[in-house]
Motif scaffolding. Structure first.
Motif, PDB file in Angstrom:
ATOM      1  N   LYS A   1      47.667  38.776  46.691  1.00 26.68           N
ATOM      2  CA  LYS A   1      46.476  39.134  47.039  1.00 26.68           C
ATOM      3  C   LYS A   1      46.309  39.675  48.552  1.00 26.68           C
ATOM      4  O   LYS A   1      46.851  39.006  49.501  1.00 26.68           O
ATOM      5  CB  LYS A   1      45.547  38.313  46.870  1.00 26.68           C
ATOM      6  CG  LYS A   1      45.267  37.869  45.275  1.00 26.68           C
ATOM      7  CD  LYS A   1      46.316  36.411  44.891  1.00 26.68           C
ATOM      8  CE  LYS A   1      46.046  36.176  43.356  1.00 26.68           C
ATOM      9  NZ  LYS A   1      47.179  35.042  43.261  1.00 26.68           N
TER      10      LYS A   1
ATOM     11  N   PHE B   1      43.768  30.516  48.403  1.00 24.45           N
ATOM     12  CA  PHE B   1      42.723  31.610  48.727  1.00 24.45           C
ATOM     13  C   PHE B   1      41.470  31.298  48.682  1.00 24.45           C
ATOM     14  O   PHE B   1      41.273  30.115  47.950  1.00 24.45           O
ATOM     15  CB  PHE B   1      43.138  32.908  48.293  1.00 24.45           C
ATOM     16  CG  PHE B   1      43.379  32.898  46.677  1.00 24.45           C
ATOM     17  CD1 PHE B   1      42.283  32.653  45.833  1.00 24.45           C
ATOM     18  CD2 PHE B   1      44.303  32.869  46.243  1.00 24.45           C
ATOM     19  CE1 PHE B   1      42.140  32.549  44.506  1.00 24.45           C
ATOM     20  CE2 PHE B   1      44.516  32.751  44.804  1.00 24.45           C
ATOM     21  CZ  PHE B   1      43.579  32.530  43.959  1.00 24.45           C
TER      22      PHE B   1
ATOM     23  N   ARG C   1      38.288  33.255  47.115  1.00 23.38           N
ATOM     24  CA  ARG C   1      37.865  34.315  46.102  1.00 23.38           C
ATOM     25  C   ARG C   1      36.277  34.478  45.760  1.00 23.38           C
ATOM     26  O   ARG C   1      35.722  33.508  45.492  1.00 23.38           O
ATOM     27  CB  ARG C   1      38.751  34.230  44.648  1.00 23.38           C
ATOM     28  CG  ARG C   1      38.667  35.372  43.712  1.00 23.38           C
ATOM     29  CD  ARG C   1      39.271  35.170  42.499  1.00 23.38           C
ATOM     30  NE  ARG C   1      38.523  34.377  41.827  1.00 23.38           N
ATOM     31  CZ  ARG C   1      39.064  33.521  40.905  1.00 23.38           C
ATOM     32  NH1 ARG C   1      40.379  33.490  40.831  1.00 23.38           N
ATOM     33  NH2 ARG C   1      38.242  32.895  40.168  1.00 23.38           N
TER      34      ARG C   1
ATOM     35  N   HIS D   1      39.648  38.577  47.820  1.00 24.75           N
ATOM     36  CA  HIS D   1      40.457  37.455  48.291  1.00 24.75           C
ATOM     37  C   HIS D   1      40.276  37.228  49.776  1.00 24.75           C
ATOM     38  O   HIS D   1      40.263  38.371  50.560  1.00 24.75           O
ATOM     39  CB  HIS D   1      41.869  37.370  47.687  1.00 24.75           C
ATOM     40  CG  HIS D   1      41.658  37.350  46.313  1.00 24.75           C
ATOM     41  ND1 HIS D   1      41.813  38.356  45.319  1.00 24.75           N
ATOM     42  CD2 HIS D   1      41.874  36.288  45.314  1.00 24.75           C
ATOM     43  CE1 HIS D   1      41.903  38.169  44.167  1.00 24.75           C
ATOM     44  NE2 HIS D   1      41.866  36.540  44.261  1.00 24.75           N
TER      45      HIS D   1
END
Length: 421
Positions: A357, A369, A371, A401
């Protein structure tokens, strides 16, 4: 030895008389066999060409009479035999490559005067009308009563439509049609596609509209369809997802996914760089993949999907503090463009590195991450956009992301500043 192909006999003396050849071959049966000359009563080996207009055939002596063979395109079923007397070039095309090679070998042996007993000779007799008919290129079957249960499909087919025949499986006889460029199996009951469809090396268009498909196999995405397939219609089926490997079909220019049960589009859909027409109306899409931004379309239709209003404050936090060593190493491999492959690292790590991402800072994240979803005007990726809903909107939520909380916080600050302005 017999060969079915297109033949053009070109007289090399025509240009000296200011004339040109017709420039188009006729379907013919070309034979090599023994013939007794009525004048000399001597037996010689001849090449005989029979066409629909001349089923009795024209004969050409072969022994010590071939000046040259032109075989640059023999793999494409094309070759030319140049004779000394008469001064003609016999141009062969649309032949089976393997049969053509055998035929040329026999002609070469005949030219050298090889023993007739060692040659695969045929009887030089007139042919039947059906032997010299033009090969069938297109066939449409739109009723079960017309379906050829007891006979084969013409081997020369380039376009085949079989619709409204209640097929629950793809007939394996179709998969032997190596010249097939378009296969239309719409309006049947097909639930699963055989991986061997990928062996159709010329297939550019595959229409599976209104069937019962529940999956699209990874094997098809990794077959020769990667290079050949340009048009794919999977509309009105029962698909809930497409494999990650789907984006290996990089020749796609037209993709129809309407009226399925799709909850997401392929993660790396942006890799379909040749895609110009995308239709995925009336599915269950709530969010578009981040890679969607990379598309460059002419027409886009996402009408009838339950897209919610994007809210950047709604987020999924999938981080650990500190980050695991595997995540740090994976990020370094991608950010530093270090070569990798299954011969260097485990295959499951390779698969993880294929779904990276991108953060707004330009760096990469893998499994950890933050998101969220941001609203994107679909005109950013398509010249023409069908309205997303009945309210006239052309915006849809797209995944975003962030590799860290710092990047996410900076993003929210930027959104706040733009809002204040």
């Amino acid at each position: 030895m017999k060969l079915q192909c297109d033949v053009e006999v070109v007289n090399r003396m025509l240009p000296s008389f200011g004339m040109k050849s017709r420039g188009k071959g006729l379907r013919a049966v070309v034979s090599i066999g023994k013939h007794v000359d009525k004048t000399t009563q001597r037996s010689n080996i001849y090449m005989m060409i029979c066409t629909a207009k001349d089923r009795a055939g024209s004969k050409y002596k072969l022994r010590d009479n071939i000046e040259k063979f032109f075989t640059w395109f023999v793999e494409e079923g094309k070759a030319t035999v140049r004779l000394k007397e008469p001064a003609v070039d016999i141009c062969l095309s649309r032949a089976d490559a393997h049969s053509l090679k055998n035929f040329l070998s026999a002609a070469r042996l005949a030219d050298r005067g090889s023993d007739a007993s060692s040659l695969p000779l045929s009887t030089l007799t007139p042919v039947r009308a059906r032997d010299v008919e033009q090969p069938k290129r297109k066939l449409a079957i739109v009723s079960r009563k017309d379906y050829p249960f007891t006979s084969n499909f013409p081997y020369s087919l380039e376009q085949l439509q079989v619709s409204y025949c209640k097929l629950s499986l793809v007939d394996m006889r179709m998969l032997s049609l190596k010249a097939l460029r378009k296969l239309d199996l719409s309006n049947n009951h097909i639930k699963k596609l055989p991986a061997t469809i990928g062996d159709l090396g010329c297939l550019a268009e595959l229409v599976l509209h209104n069937n019962h498909l529940e999956t699209f196999s990874e094997a098809l995405c990794l077959s020769t369809l990667q290079k050949t397939l340009q048009h794919l219609d999977l509309s009105q089926n029962r698909l809930q997802s497409l494999p990650a490997q789907f984006c290996q079909l990089r020749g796609l220019s037209n993709l129809k996914l309407d009226d399925n049960k799709l909850v997401c589009l392929p993660f790396h859909i942006g890799r379909l760089s040749k895609l110009r027409f995308l239709s995925a109306a009336h599915n269950q899409l709530t969010l578009l993949p981040e890679d969607f931004r990379k598309l460059s379309l002419e027409n886009l239709d996402l009408f009838g999907n339950p897209f919610p209003q994007a809210n950047s404050l709604d987020h999924v936090l999938q981080l650990k503090f500190p980050l695991p060593l595997q995540e740090l190493a994976s990020r370094a491999v991608v950010n530093l463009r270090i070569p990798y492959g299954p011969h260097l690292i485990p295959a499951h790590l390779c698969r993880e590195l294929e779904v990276t991402k991108s953060c707004t800072c330009g760096r990469i994240c893998i499994s950890y991450f933050v998101r969220t979803a941001v609203s994107m005007n679909l005109h950013q990726v398509s010249h023409t956009v069908v309205l997303v809903d009945d309210m006239g909107g052309t915006n849809a939520p797209v995944q975003q992301h962030f590799c860290s909380l710092t990047c996410y916080s900076q993003f929210l600050d930027n959104c706040l500043q733009k809002g204040l302005r």
